[in-house]
Design a protein around this motif. Sequence first.
Motif, mmCIF file in Angstrom:
data_model
loop_
_atom_site.group_PDB
_atom_site.id
_atom_site.type_symbol
_atom_site.label_atom_id
_atom_site.label_comp_id
_atom_site.label_asym_id
_atom_site.label_seq_id
_atom_site.Cartn_x
_atom_site.Cartn_y
_atom_site.Cartn_z
ATOM 1 N N GLY A 17 2.076 7.795 -3.144
ATOM 2 C CA GLY A 17 3.338 7.798 -3.858
ATOM 3 C C GLY A 17 4.513 8.358 -3.084
ATOM 4 N N VAL A 18 4.301 8.769 -1.824
ATOM 5 C CA VAL A 18 5.382 9.398 -1.058
ATOM 6 C C VAL A 18 5.592 8.695 0.278
ATOM 7 C CG1 VAL A 18 6.239 11.524 0.009
ATOM 8 C CG2 VAL A 18 5.027 11.624 -2.187
ATOM 9 N N SER A 19 4.617 8.807 1.183
ATOM 10 C CA SER A 19 4.767 8.205 2.514
ATOM 11 C C SER A 19 4.596 6.687 2.422
ATOM 12 C CB SER A 19 3.739 8.785 3.480
ATOM 13 O OG SER A 19 2.435 8.315 3.159
ATOM 14 N N ASN A 20 5.056 5.983 3.443
ATOM 15 C CA ASN A 20 4.872 4.527 3.489
ATOM 16 C C ASN A 20 3.386 4.160 3.471
ATOM 17 O OD1 ASN A 20 7.626 3.972 3.540
ATOM 18 N ND2 ASN A 20 7.727 4.016 5.789
ATOM 19 N N PHE A 21 2.591 4.957 4.169
ATOM 20 C CA PHE A 21 1.135 4.755 4.171
ATOM 21 C C PHE A 21 0.585 4.892 2.755
ATOM 22 C CE2 PHE A 21 -3.097 6.728 5.797
ATOM 23 C CZ PHE A 21 -3.762 5.530 5.570
ATOM 24 N N GLY A 22 0.960 5.961 2.077
ATOM 25 C CA GLY A 22 0.502 6.176 0.708
ATOM 26 C C GLY A 22 0.969 5.100 -0.237
ATOM 27 N N LEU A 23 2.224 4.659 -0.080
ATOM 28 C CA LEU A 23 2.761 3.592 -0.941
ATOM 29 C C LEU A 23 2.032 2.281 -0.699
ATOM 30 C CD1 LEU A 23 6.569 4.421 -0.641
ATOM 31 C CD2 LEU A 23 5.131 4.707 -2.677
ATOM 32 N N VAL A 29 -1.171 1.952 0.250
ATOM 33 C CA VAL A 29 -2.484 2.058 -0.405
ATOM 34 C C VAL A 29 -2.318 1.928 -1.919
ATOM 35 C CG1 VAL A 29 -4.498 3.524 -0.782
ATOM 36 C CG2 VAL A 29 -3.415 3.460 1.470
ATOM 37 N N ASP A 30 -1.242 2.515 -2.463
ATOM 38 C CA ASP A 30 -0.950 2.358 -3.897
ATOM 39 C C ASP A 30 -0.744 0.881 -4.256
ATOM 40 O OD1 ASP A 30 -1.080 5.058 -4.455
ATOM 41 O OD2 ASP A 30 1.059 5.395 -4.167
ATOM 42 N N SER A 31 -0.028 0.173 -3.397
ATOM 43 C CA SER A 31 0.275 -1.246 -3.683
ATOM 44 C C SER A 31 -0.980 -2.099 -3.699
ATOM 45 C CB SER A 31 1.274 -1.788 -2.651
ATOM 46 O OG SER A 31 0.658 -1.944 -1.375
ATOM 47 N N LEU A 32 -2.003 -1.712 -2.908
ATOM 48 C CA LEU A 32 -3.268 -2.459 -2.925
ATOM 49 C C LEU A 32 -3.931 -2.376 -4.295
ATOM 50 C CD1 LEU A 32 -4.826 -1.430 0.523
ATOM 51 C CD2 LEU A 32 -3.886 -3.667 -0.097
ATOM 52 N N VAL A 65 -2.283 -2.007 -7.143
ATOM 53 C CA VAL A 65 -1.466 -2.774 -8.095
ATOM 54 C C VAL A 65 -1.649 -4.272 -7.906
ATOM 55 C CG1 VAL A 65 0.890 -3.279 -8.838
ATOM 56 C CG2 VAL A 65 0.241 -0.924 -8.285
ATOM 57 N N SER A 66 -1.586 -4.727 -6.658
ATOM 58 C CA SER A 66 -1.595 -6.162 -6.386
ATOM 59 C C SER A 66 -2.999 -6.761 -6.302
ATOM 60 C CB SER A 66 -0.840 -6.453 -5.083
ATOM 61 O OG SER A 66 -1.468 -5.804 -3.987
ATOM 62 N N GLN A 67 -3.954 -5.999 -5.729
ATOM 63 C CA GLN A 67 -5.296 -6.553 -5.498
ATOM 64 C C GLN A 67 -6.379 -5.867 -6.331
ATOM 65 O OE1 GLN A 67 -5.757 -8.922 -3.047
ATOM 66 N NE2 GLN A 67 -4.097 -8.706 -1.582
ATOM 67 N N GLU A 68 -6.037 -4.761 -6.961
ATOM 68 C CA GLU A 68 -7.009 -3.925 -7.669
ATOM 69 C C GLU A 68 -8.044 -3.352 -6.705
ATOM 70 O OE1 GLU A 68 -8.684 -5.854 -11.068
ATOM 71 O OE2 GLU A 68 -6.776 -5.898 -12.147
ATOM 72 N N TYR A 69 -7.602 -3.068 -5.471
ATOM 73 C CA TYR A 69 -8.444 -2.410 -4.481
ATOM 74 C C TYR A 69 -8.097 -0.924 -4.483
ATOM 75 C CZ TYR A 69 -9.468 -7.050 -2.479
ATOM 76 O OH TYR A 69 -9.869 -8.343 -2.278
ATOM 77 N N PHE A 70 -9.021 -0.110 -4.996
ATOM 78 C CA PHE A 70 -8.799 1.331 -5.086
ATOM 79 C C PHE A 70 -9.808 2.061 -4.202
ATOM 80 C CE2 PHE A 70 -7.401 -0.410 -9.172
ATOM 81 C CZ PHE A 70 -6.123 0.121 -9.282
ATOM 82 N N LEU A 71 -9.334 3.039 -3.441
ATOM 83 C CA LEU A 71 -10.249 3.844 -2.633
ATOM 84 C C LEU A 71 -11.282 4.549 -3.504
ATOM 85 C CD1 LEU A 71 -7.924 5.477 0.066
ATOM 86 C CD2 LEU A 71 -9.736 3.812 0.467
ATOM 87 N N SER A 72 -10.883 4.934 -4.707
ATOM 88 C CA SER A 72 -11.791 5.656 -5.595
ATOM 89 C C SER A 72 -12.952 4.796 -6.069
ATOM 90 C CB SER A 72 -11.027 6.190 -6.811
ATOM 91 O OG SER A 72 -10.412 5.132 -7.524
#
Length: 415
Positions: free
Chosen positions: A295-301, A303-306, A308-315
Amino acid sequence: MRRQLEIAFVFLLVIISFKFFDARFLNDSILNYLLFLTLIITVIISVPYVLPPNKGFVFPVQLLLVSMFISIIMAGLYWDQSLLDSLIAIAPYLIFLFFFYLLHSRFPVDLLEKIIVIYGVLYIFLYAFEFINSPTVFFGKPLWGEEFLVSRGIMRIIFPGGGVFVLTSFIAINKLTSQEKNRWFWLLLTIAGIVIPVMQVTRQFIAGILLIYLYHAIRSISLSKKVLIFGSFLALIIFLQNVDHPIIEGLIDSTRSDARLGTNYIRVLAGEYFLSDFSPNLVTQLLGNGAPYFGVSNFGLYVDSLGVSQEYFLSDVGIIAVYVMFGVLAILAYFLIFIKSFIIPLPEQFQYLKYYLWFMLLTSLTWYTTYHYHYLIITVYVLYMYQAVYLEQEENNLQLQESEKELDREILVSE
């Protein structure tokens, strides 16, 4: 006075690491600042002791920490995440440093056990409170929306702080069969260890607990009794499949739905993506990409977008997330931890330490037990307790050998 402060710190570190069980009625910014300050103190007091004698779990924990610091460089070089953002993102994982402080201070294992059980009982009461007052959210985060919803036949609440509950359940079943005192108390906690995972209707959670409970029940009995108990367990599973109950139907329906999807199951797709397509180059495939500052760095954003768009979550991909963030060295560290949990012996009354690590292993492919802050501090405590008991056993064996040698010398002199 110093020991009292140490006990208070060890006790409070659990609830602070859990962000007070993700209490929604507390200010999130204050919780984050408190957590960050506590982690800074933890790092400062632990760093001087990171090079103890290399025995037991020392090297795997050191290797895990090295992989984390290397990943900070990877995040900066290949994802343009600033050093500050990487340090903030990786801060919760640095709790592993506390393993070395505990080892240096020789914190009492029996006291640490009591602290864990206190939090385990608190977890049960808070879960019951949340369940009774649902759908309003007081602790944790709903899977969807802003309120807890009925899913798989029940109000589904994945209550935060699962690590302390799992460990308490294993302590309970271990105590129930290894001591005579307070058996009613341990029995209640053992039952809660089954009931609450079923109410949370998380399949890997249920399977992990039940398999270890089953192993504990049959580990020291005759072969005929093992066959009888195992057969009864299978018969119970078959019987439950035909029971008309919304929870059981919900679990069966979700399992069948996932099985029908096969390789198109979203967790399989996410795992394949993070393993083969996420890392930008061979270096990050080997050494990790770093911890994203969500939610802050471009890297974090990104991973967040994955999600939202693909339903790919690290968790959703378990230990694959550890590999993505920290690389091959971190996977090797966990491999060594799991191997040592099988080969380093423990006295009967401490078998629950093995059970916790085995639960991590059983759930590591589909659950976040290996890296989430709901589990990390408990993992550190388990590794320390295991290490402390192991070292005490070694010291006792050495003393016994010395005593035997001394006795032999006395016999020789007397002759």
